[in-house]
Design a protein around this motif. Structure first.
Motif, PDB file in Angstrom:
ATOM      1  N   THR A 183       0.804  -0.995  -0.003  1.00 48.38           N
ATOM      2  CA  THR A 183       0.080   0.013  -0.089  1.00 48.38           C
ATOM      3  C   THR A 183       0.797   1.181  -0.167  1.00 48.38           C
ATOM      4  O   THR A 183       2.219   1.322  -0.174  1.00 48.38           O
ATOM      5  N   SER A 184       0.259   2.449   0.004  1.00 43.00           N
ATOM      6  CA  SER A 184       0.841   3.706  -0.235  1.00 43.00           C
ATOM      7  C   SER A 184       0.565   4.876   0.944  1.00 43.00           C
ATOM      8  O   SER A 184       0.532   5.848   0.431  1.00 43.00           O
ATOM      9  N   ASN A 185      -0.008   4.119   1.944  1.00 42.94           N
ATOM     10  CA  ASN A 185      -0.353   5.278   2.810  1.00 42.94           C
ATOM     11  C   ASN A 185      -0.101   4.536   4.273  1.00 42.94           C
ATOM     12  O   ASN A 185      -0.416   3.432   4.616  1.00 42.94           O
ATOM     13  N   PRO A 186       0.399   5.455   5.352  1.00 43.81           N
ATOM     14  CA  PRO A 186       0.694   4.908   6.571  1.00 43.81           C
ATOM     15  C   PRO A 186      -0.425   4.198   7.241  1.00 43.81           C
ATOM     16  O   PRO A 186      -0.343   3.160   7.919  1.00 43.81           O
ATOM     17  N   GLY A 187      -1.810   4.857   7.128  1.00 44.01           N
ATOM     18  CA  GLY A 187      -2.700   4.532   7.828  1.00 44.01           C
ATOM     19  C   GLY A 187      -3.312   3.164   7.391  1.00 44.01           C
ATOM     20  O   GLY A 187      -3.583   2.248   8.052  1.00 44.01           O
ATOM     21  N   CYS A 188      -3.314   3.110   6.033  1.00 41.94           N
ATOM     22  CA  CYS A 188      -3.748   1.921   5.294  1.00 41.94           C
ATOM     23  C   CYS A 188      -2.759   0.646   5.705  1.00 41.94           C
ATOM     24  O   CYS A 188      -3.206  -0.548   5.976  1.00 41.94           O
ATOM     25  N   LEU A 189      -1.350   1.152   5.899  1.00 40.80           N
ATOM     26  CA  LEU A 189      -0.514   0.077   6.182  1.00 40.80           C
ATOM     27  C   LEU A 189      -0.640  -0.575   7.618  1.00 40.80           C
ATOM     28  O   LEU A 189      -0.838  -1.872   7.757  1.00 40.80           O
ATOM     29  N   LEU A 190      -0.970   0.261   8.532  1.00 35.95           N
ATOM     30  CA  LEU A 190      -1.108  -0.213   9.777  1.00 35.95           C
ATOM     31  C   LEU A 190      -2.405  -1.105   9.786  1.00 35.95           C
ATOM     32  O   LEU A 190      -2.521  -1.881  10.681  1.00 35.95           O
ATOM     33  N   GLN A 191      -3.465  -0.570   9.201  1.00 35.77           N
ATOM     34  CA  GLN A 191      -4.913  -1.224   8.888  1.00 35.77           C
ATOM     35  C   GLN A 191      -4.736  -2.652   8.383  1.00 35.77           C
ATOM     36  O   GLN A 191      -5.102  -3.718   8.863  1.00 35.77           O
ATOM     37  N   MET A 192      -3.830  -2.774   7.386  1.00 35.43           N
ATOM     38  CA  MET A 192      -3.811  -3.846   6.752  1.00 35.43           C
ATOM     39  C   MET A 192      -2.718  -4.829   7.579  1.00 35.43           C
ATOM     40  O   MET A 192      -3.119  -6.184   7.792  1.00 35.43           O
TER      41      MET A 192
END
Length: 446
Positions: free
Chosen positions: A411-420
């Motif tokens: 992914t390309s976003n820190p929030g998305c990364l933590l969520q995944m």
């Protein structure tokens, strides 16, 4: 035409056609009209005309929205829903502030933490110290972590190792280019920026790096990896002094005045840096940074400066796709899938470039995920403020991830990364799968 915080022209542009309904996560979950973009715009119209109160029900419907902006991609009339939902929340917060002071936690975050980079770095040092002493693991094993709210206790499991203050102190203000950018192959935007320099033939592209607030604390190494990739591609990377938080969380939470103050500081910081382009690697930040000019629509002087800032702004995926191809020689032998950042795909229109970069890595077997561009439920701080809905979206997302049989979710976003990462833990797939930022993946292949 405006009515208070609401722009009636934008509201009246909505044709109520319903094309937005299938794209809206909250409408799909609830089936309620008031939980759809079309329904929320109808509520905004009622509030703008004085027919509806800005009461708790109005507030709930506005804040239940993830702000993923998938409706904007689906809308045939080009309704700017993202700015409209921010205006609605601003109207709500203005009314609340007129009645009572800002809640302590919000005041702490929005006024005393995010706008102050040194305080954010100090917070990072505290987190690093807790990890280094094993306090995070101890709290998990002993159950002490349960003193935190459920959503925070769950989220902390996905937080990786934070860079030490010693590592962060080693950063140089300028990272030298490893090779000059050949003007003929630098892509449209890169070439235009280089051509604007009188010494473009001899000098590399000078790129200002937007570090972000949370990004530079929790994902410092990802920022460094991004800068390294840009240097490898022939850019001189400048870490502009006095830059600060982008203001996205302030704007999404209805505190537009605070967001504008941060925008002014960033515009001034990068004006002083004298860069050709500005780059960031967080989809949510980038969407806000590219919309600074909208925040100053009623201030001609700052609007002009914001327009110049926005014209230089690029997502790292955009710029790397424009520049000469990186020499990626280390194979990454894995099945890889990509989760779109909503604000990168819907807010910035950047969809193909990340996939192009992933496919350029030797050894990668890229598998497109069903619903890759649907929201994962992170949505800024939505996974804290609307935990149950966020987790419902995440579990649906992980079902699609499993079908790809991927070992790496990119992914390309820190929030998305933590969520995944949290999704992998919830699905019990820690031994089979890893979530990684695209810039870290590209650096692995260097």
């Amino acid at each position: 035409m405006t009515s208070g915080k609401f722009n009636m022209d934008d509201i009246m542009n909505c044709m109520h056609c319903g094309f937005c309904l299938p794209s809206c996560p909250t409408y799909r979950m609830t089936g309620k009209e008031t939980q759809s973009p079309r329904g929320r715009i109808a509520l905004m119209k009622g509030a703008a005309l004085g027919q509806l109160e800005l009461d708790a029900e109005f507030e709930r419907n506005m804040y239940d929205c993830l702000g993923c902006r998938a409706c904007e991609t689906a809308c045939p009339a080009g309704v700017p829903y993202g700015t409209m939902i921010e205006a609605a929340r601003e109207a709500v917060e203005d009314k609340k502030l007129a009645e009572r002071p800002m809640p302590f936690v919000k005041k702490l975050a929005f006024r005393h933490l995010f706008p102050h980079p040194k305080r954010m770095q100090a917070l990072g040092t505290v987190l690093w110290g807790a990890q280094a002493l094993g306090l995070q693991k101890l709290a998990d094993k002993t159950g002490l972590i349960r003193i935190l709210p459920r959503e925070m206790a769950e989220m902390q499991k996905s937080v990786g190792r934070v860079a030490s203050p010693f590592a962060r102190a080693k950063r140089k203000r300028v990272m030298a280019a490893e090779a000059p950018v050949p003007e003929a192959t630098a892509g449209v935007s890169g070439a235009e920026a280089a051509a604007a320099r009188t010494d473009a033939a001899a000098q590399p592209l000078r790129v200002g790096f937007f570090t972000g607030c949370i990004m530079d604390v929790m994902f410092y190494e990802t920022n460094q990896a991004t800068a390294k990739l840009l240097a490898k591609a022939g850019c001189e990377v400048v870490f502009a002094e006095a830059q600060t938080c982008c203001g996205a969380l302030h704007a999404h939470s209805g505190y537009k005045d605070g967001a504008k103050e941060l925008a002014m500081r960033n515009i001034e910081a990068f004006e002083r840096a004298g860069v050709d382009l500005i780059v960031n690697n967080a989809g949510g930040c980038g969407a806000a940074l590219k919309e600074y000019h909208h925040w100053f629509h009623d201030d001609p002087a700052w609007h002009k400066r914001a327009m110049a800032f926005v014209a230089k702004m690029r997502d790292a995926n955009e710029l790397l796709a424009e520049l000469p191809p990186l020499k990626l020689t280390k194979p990454v032998d894995a099945v890889v899938t990509y989760q779109d950042s909503c604000h990168l795909a819907n807010g910035q229109g950047v969809r193909n470039q990340p996939r192009q970069l992933i496919r350029s890595i030797p050894g990668v077997q890229f598998v497109e995920m069903k619903g890759a561009d649907s929201c994962c439920g992170s949505a800024g701080i939505y996974n804290i403020t609307n935990y149950d809905k966020s987790m419902e979206l995440l579990d649906d997302k992980m079902n699609n991830v499993k079908k790809t049989q991927a070992r790496l979710i990119v992914t390309s976003n820190p929030g998305c990364l933590l969520q995944m990462k949290q999704g992998i833990i919830r699905a019990g797939l820690q031994d089979q799968m890893e979530a990684v930022h695209i810039m870290d993946l590209l650096e692995r292949a260097l």
